[in-house]
Write a protein that holds these residues in place. Structure first.
Motif, mmCIF file in Angstrom:
data_model
loop_
_atom_site.group_PDB
_atom_site.id
_atom_site.type_symbol
_atom_site.label_atom_id
_atom_site.label_comp_id
_atom_site.label_asym_id
_atom_site.label_seq_id
_atom_site.Cartn_x
_atom_site.Cartn_y
_atom_site.Cartn_z
ATOM 1 N N GLY A 1 0.780 -1.239 0.000
ATOM 2 C CA GLY A 1 0.000 0.000 0.000
ATOM 3 C C GLY A 1 0.797 1.267 0.000
ATOM 4 N N TYR A 2 0.130 2.382 -0.360
ATOM 5 C CA TYR A 2 0.689 3.714 -0.219
ATOM 6 C C TYR A 2 -0.471 4.681 -0.087
ATOM 7 N N LEU A 3 -0.169 5.913 0.312
ATOM 8 C CA LEU A 3 -1.185 6.954 0.455
ATOM 9 C C LEU A 3 -0.917 8.079 -0.532
ATOM 10 N N GLU A 4 -1.992 8.698 -0.979
ATOM 11 C CA GLU A 4 -1.862 9.929 -1.757
ATOM 12 C C GLU A 4 -2.567 11.036 -0.995
ATOM 13 N N ASP A 5 -1.788 12.002 -0.535
ATOM 14 C CA ASP A 5 -2.349 13.164 0.161
ATOM 15 C C ASP A 5 -2.699 14.218 -0.876
ATOM 16 N N ARG A 6 -3.983 14.394 -1.124
ATOM 17 C CA ARG A 6 -4.444 15.320 -2.156
ATOM 18 C C ARG A 6 -4.767 16.699 -1.592
ATOM 19 N N ARG A 7 -4.478 16.916 -0.299
ATOM 20 C CA ARG A 7 -4.781 18.207 0.312
ATOM 21 C C ARG A 7 -3.811 19.321 -0.067
ATOM 22 N N PRO A 8 -2.488 19.023 -0.211
ATOM 23 C CA PRO A 8 -1.572 20.141 -0.433
ATOM 24 C C PRO A 8 -1.900 20.927 -1.697
ATOM 25 N N VAL A 9 -2.083 22.238 -1.539
ATOM 26 C CA VAL A 9 -2.216 23.097 -2.708
ATOM 27 C C VAL A 9 -0.840 23.319 -3.291
ATOM 28 N N LEU A 10 -0.816 23.887 -4.465
ATOM 29 C CA LEU A 10 0.425 24.016 -5.213
ATOM 30 C C LEU A 10 1.493 24.796 -4.466
#
Length: 365
Positions: free
Chosen positions: A322-331
């Motif tokens: 498994g792995y995680l994708e943190d989609r919160r960080p803005v550019l």
């Protein structure tokens, strides 16, 4: 989206691999990057890339190009080191050059330096000196030879990290034995938008107007779908030359918007590599006469924003597949902060760490 596969062989071989001889990216190689202009009397696309802004006759341009591409290695051991740091806004990149007496292979061989922090929003006028500590070295694709780019962090003359120095705390977290044992991998997806210089409007858009609706532009091919590909490709090659662990690039959903991916990278290397990649992109767009925007929402309305998603895994997670994708960080988030924050969840478990673990299970990755 970036695929997380395996850490680079470069990480395993160390920094010295980056410093082997290679051919620099000269202005001739980048000649195709000069943008076609619609205005009367504009510079043609055959003009030399590195001197796009110079208004003079061809002989003057050629002489300047000769100086820019001059190889000094037969005449001196000295090299040019470009010291790079993050400015007061937390997203602006600053740099300045200095002469080093001979080629180096490790940041510890480089001297500390200083700059006027009151001019970058990082120190008061009455006590403005800020000290640069070299932390990572990359080959310089603009100057070539043994010349280098140096990623630095910032301190007071007394040796205390200044408030905008997020790398200092990140380095502490990444040096924790618990973290080191987990061999954290990161894959960072950096989106950005290219803007026309005078009107600050996306590249390829009619001035003050709008293109057709989104749909055909994502990974699109063709003059009516892809705007700025030469810049993306030049950046890709510059990163490979420099030794940055860039893994891919693509056109994004909004026309004039692109993405590149860095990683998988191990530990604090991820932050150093993404910041050097950002620096190269700033320099290339500077030479191309295009404005680089890291605005999370450059165009209001039903147009895609820009982010910087961060893919993350530890040794334990990879053993489970498994792995995680943190989609919160803005550019505009600071990469060393984001990567170390994710690790902090591993070192100091919190409710958010439990929530991330629950998310991982729900994704069934």
């Amino acid at each position: 989206m970036a695929q997380i596969l395996a850490p680079s062989a470069q990480w395993q071989m160390g920094i010295s691999k980056r410093l082997t001889d290679a051919t620099p990216l000269t202005t001739k190689m980048w000649g195709s990057l000069v943008l076609k202009q619609n205005k009367k009397g504009a510079v043609k696309s055959s003009a030399k890339f590195g001197v796009f802004a110079v208004k003079s006759d061809n002989s003057t341009i050629n002489r300047l190009e000769q100086m820019l591409n001059l190889d000094v290695t037969p005449y001196t051991e000295k090299i040019i080191a470009e010291y790079i740091w993050i400015g007061g806004s937390g997203i602006d990149v600053r740099s300045k050059s200095r002469t080093i007496s001979k080629p180096v292979e490790h940041p510890s061989e480089l001297p500390k330096w200083n700059y006027d922090g009151s001019s970058t929003g990082q120190a008061p006028g009455e006590d403005s000196e800020v000290i640069l500590y070299p932390q990572a070295i990359f080959k310089d694709p603009f100057r070539g030879g043994n010349n280098i780019l140096v990623i630095c962090d910032t301190y007071t003359p007394a040796g205390e990290p200044i408030p905008t120095n997020k790398r200092y705390r990140a380095a502490q977290i990444f040096s924790d034995p618990k973290v080191t044992a987990e061999i954290p991998w990161y894959g960072i997806e950096q989106e950005y938008t290219l803007l026309q210089t005078n009107v600050k409007w996306p590249l390829g858009w009619p001035a003050g107007g709008y293109p057709g609706p989104q749909g055909p532009y994502y990974c699109g091919v063709g003059a009516d779908k892809s705007f700025g590909r030469d810049i993306s490709d030049a950046h890709y090659k510059a990163c490979l030359y420099a030794g940055i662990n860039i893994s891919g690039t693509n056109g994004e959903v909004m026309p004039g918007q692109w993405e590149f991916q860095v990683g998988p990278s191990v530990g604090i290397e991820a932050g150093d590599h993404i910041w050097c990649a950002r620096y190269l992109l700033e320099r290339i767009t500077e030479q191309a006469g295009v404005v680089l925007s890291l605005d999370p929402k450059p165009i209001e309305g039903d147009w895609n924003g820009a982010g910087c998603h961060t893919n993350y895994s530890t040794k334990s997670m990879r053993e489970e597949g498994g792995y995680l994708e943190d989609r919160r960080p803005v550019l505009t988030w600071i990469r060393t902060f984001v990567t170390s924050y994710l690790l902090k969840l591993l070192v100091e478990p919190t409710l958010e760490a439990e929530a991330l673990a629950a998310q991982k299970l729900s994704l069934k990755v």
